[in-house]
Scaffold this active site. Structure first.
Site, PDB file in Angstrom:
ATOM      1  CE  LYS A 196      15.304 -47.248 -68.440  1.00  0.00           C
ATOM      2  NZ  LYS A 196      16.516 -46.513 -68.851  1.00  0.00           N
ATOM      3  CG  ASP A 247      19.678 -46.294 -67.769  1.00  0.00           C
ATOM      4  OD1 ASP A 247      19.142 -45.724 -66.803  1.00  0.00           O
ATOM      5  OD2 ASP A 247      19.404 -46.003 -68.951  1.00  0.00           O
ATOM      6  CG  ASP A 255      19.235 -59.926 -57.657  1.00  0.00           C
ATOM      7  OD1 ASP A 255      20.274 -60.165 -57.028  1.00  0.00           O
ATOM      8  OD2 ASP A 255      18.610 -60.793 -58.300  1.00  0.00           O
ATOM      9  CE1 TYR A 284      14.200 -60.785 -60.309  1.00  0.00           C
ATOM     10  CE2 TYR A 284      15.105 -60.717 -58.114  1.00  0.00           C
ATOM     11  CZ  TYR A 284      15.263 -60.565 -59.470  1.00  0.00           C
ATOM     12  OH  TYR A 284      16.482 -60.205 -59.976  1.00  0.00           O
ATOM     13  CG  ASP A 294      25.468 -59.669 -56.961  1.00  0.00           C
ATOM     14  OD1 ASP A 294      25.071 -59.668 -55.782  1.00  0.00           O
ATOM     15  OD2 ASP A 294      25.628 -60.716 -57.627  1.00  0.00           O
TER      16      ASP A 294
END
Ligand code: NAD
Length: 352
Positions: free
Chosen positions: A188, A220, A244, A143, A248
C-alpha cells in the site's frame, strides 16, 4: 539411500486421522522413489495440555528442530476453550512457528479440474489451470509491532526492516524461478511508509533475478483482481497482515477447505507442513474427514524441504486422478463414489 527424519504433530480432533493417511501416502512415495522416512511423534495443542499442562512442551520444540521437517494435523477444540489465552491449543501453534523461525508462509491456491464446480467463481474466469502461490511474511509487521492502549485510544504498529523484507522477497523470487517466473509484490505504497520501504527493497532484490518479471500492486486492487482475473497471477509476495487476508480470499477460489495445503519455511530446509483447516471437532472420530489437504501438504514438503520434486508431483497427480471418481463427504457430488478418510488415503496410495 536418502533417509529423512520427520516429526509428526498429529494434534487434536481430526488431526490424527488425516496425518495417518498422509503418512501412508508418504511411505508409498518413499517406496516408489527410493528413499526412507523415519518418524517421531510429539505433542502439540490440546493433547499436549492434557498430558503436560502446556500446549507446546519443550520436548516438542527439540524434536522438531532435530528433524528434516514437520507434519502438523490441526489443534484445538471446545474442551480447551476455557484455558487462558496463552495456554490455549492455538498458542502452541504460534509458539512452534516462532521457535522454528518460520518467517515464510506459502499457500498455494490450485484448482483441481474435477472440482471446478466447487469454486464460487465462474468457470470461464478460473480457466483450466488456475495455480497461484501466495508467499506471506509470517513473523513481522503489525501482528508483531509495538501496540498499546490508553483510556481513549489503541494502536498497533506496522514496522518492517530491510532485512525482513529482503529475506521474504528472496523466498518469493526463488519460488517464481521454479514456476512461471512472474512475481507480484503487494503493498500500500501510496499511503504507508513501511510499504514504500517494502517496494524499494523488493526492487533492489529483483536485480539478482533478472529472469523474473516483477510487478507491484496495491492491496485493495489485488483483492479485486483475485476474483476478477485470478489467472493473471503466478507468485504473490506480501506482508503479514495483507497476506493473511489475501491468502484466505485466494484459497476460497479453489473451493473446499479440505483441499488446501500450506507450508511455513525458515531460511534453511526445515519446514512445517499443514492443512489450512482446523481440527473440525464436529466430524472428529467419524472417519469422514478429507485427508487431501494434509496429503497435498506432504507433496509440498517433498518439493520444498526434501528436494524430491518427482515424488511431490506424483502425489499431486494421484490426487487429481482419484478425484475423478471418488470423494469424501465434504466434496461429494452425485455420481461419484463416496469414500471415508481411510479409503481416500488408500486410493491415493493405489494410484501412486
Ligand atoms: P475448522 O477448519 O476446524 O472447521 C470448519 C468446517 O470445515 C467444519 O464444518 C469442519 O467439519 C469442516 N472441515 C474442516 N476440515 C475438514 C476436512 N479435512 N474434511 C472435511 N471437513 C472439514 O474450523 P473451526 O470449526 O472454526 O475450528 C475448529 C477448531 O480448530 C478450533 O478450536 C480452532 O481454533 C481450531 N483451528 C485450528 C487450526 C490449526 O490447527 N491450524 C486452524 C483453524 C482452526
Amino acid at each position: 539411500m536418502q533417509n529423512y527424519k520427520i516429526t509428526l504433530l498429529k494434534g487434536d480432533g481430526i488431526g490424527p486421522e488425516i496425518v495417518n493417511q498422509a503418512v501412508k501416502v508418504l511411505d508409498k512415495a518413499a517406496e516408489k522413489f527410493s528413499f526412507t522416512v523415519e518418524y517421531d511423534e510429539a505433542l502439540l495443542g490440546g493433547c499436549a495440555i492434557d498430558a503436560t499442562g502446556v500446549p507446546l512442551p519443550e520436548e516438542t520444540v527439540a524434536k522438531c528442530k532435530a528433524s528434516d521437517s514437520v507434519i502438523l494435523g490441526a489443534v484445538g477444540g471446545s474442551k480447551w476453550d476455557n484455558q487462558p489465552g496463552n495456554n490455549r491449543p492455538e498458542a502452541g501453534l504460534l509458539g512452534i512457528r516462532g521457535a522454528l523461525g518460520l518467517f515464510a508462509n506459502l499457500r498455494p491456491s490450485v484448482i483441481f479440474g474435477p472440482l471446478k464446480s466447487a469454486s464460487p467463481i465462474k468457470d470461464e474466469i478460473i480457466g483450466d489451470n488456475m495455480d497461484i502461490m501466495i508467499v506471506r511474511e509470517l513473523t513481522g509487521g503489525i501482528y508483531f509491532g509495538e501496540r498499546g492502549r490508553d483510556d481513549s485510544s489503541a494502536w498497533d504498529t506496522e514496522k518492517y526492516s530491510v532485512a525482513e523484507v529482503e529475506r521474504i522477497a528472496r523466498v518469493a523470487f526463488d519460488m517464481a524461478m521454479k514456476r512461471n517466473k512472474k512475481l507480484t509484490s503487494v503493498d500500500k505504497a501510496n499511503v504507508l511508509e513501511s510499504s514504500r520501504l517494502w517496494r524499494q527493497t523488493v526492487i533492489n532484490v529483483s536485480k539478482d533475478y533478472p529472469e523474473v518479471e516483477l510487478n507491484h500492486m496495491y492491496v485493495d486492487n489485488c483483492a479485486m483482481q483475485l476474483v476478477r482475473n485470478p489467472k493473471q497471477f503466478d507468485v504473490i509476495v506480501t506482508s503479514n497482515i495483507f497476506g493473511d487476508i489475501l491468502s484466505d480470499e485466494a484459497s476460497m477460489i479453489a473451493g473446499s477447505i479440505g483441499m488446501l495445503a500450506s507450508a511455513s519455511l525458515s531460511g534453511g530446509k526445515l519446514g512445517l507442513y499443514e492443512p489450512i483447516h482446523g481440527s473440525a471437532p464436529d466430524i472428529a472420530g467419524k472417519g469422514i474427514a478429507n485427508p487431501l489437504a494434509t496429503i497435498l501438504s506432504v507433496a509440498m514438503m517433498l518439493r520444498y524441504s526434501l528436494a524430491q520434486p518427482e515424488a511431490a508431483q506424483a502425489i499431486e497427480a494421484a490426487v487429481a486422478k482419484v478425484l475423478e471418481t471418488s470423494r469424501t463427504p465434504d466434496i461429494y457430488e452425485e455420481g461419484f463414489n463416496k469414500v471415508s478418510c481411510e479409503e481416500m488415503g488408500d486410493l491415493v496410495c493405489a494410484q501412486l
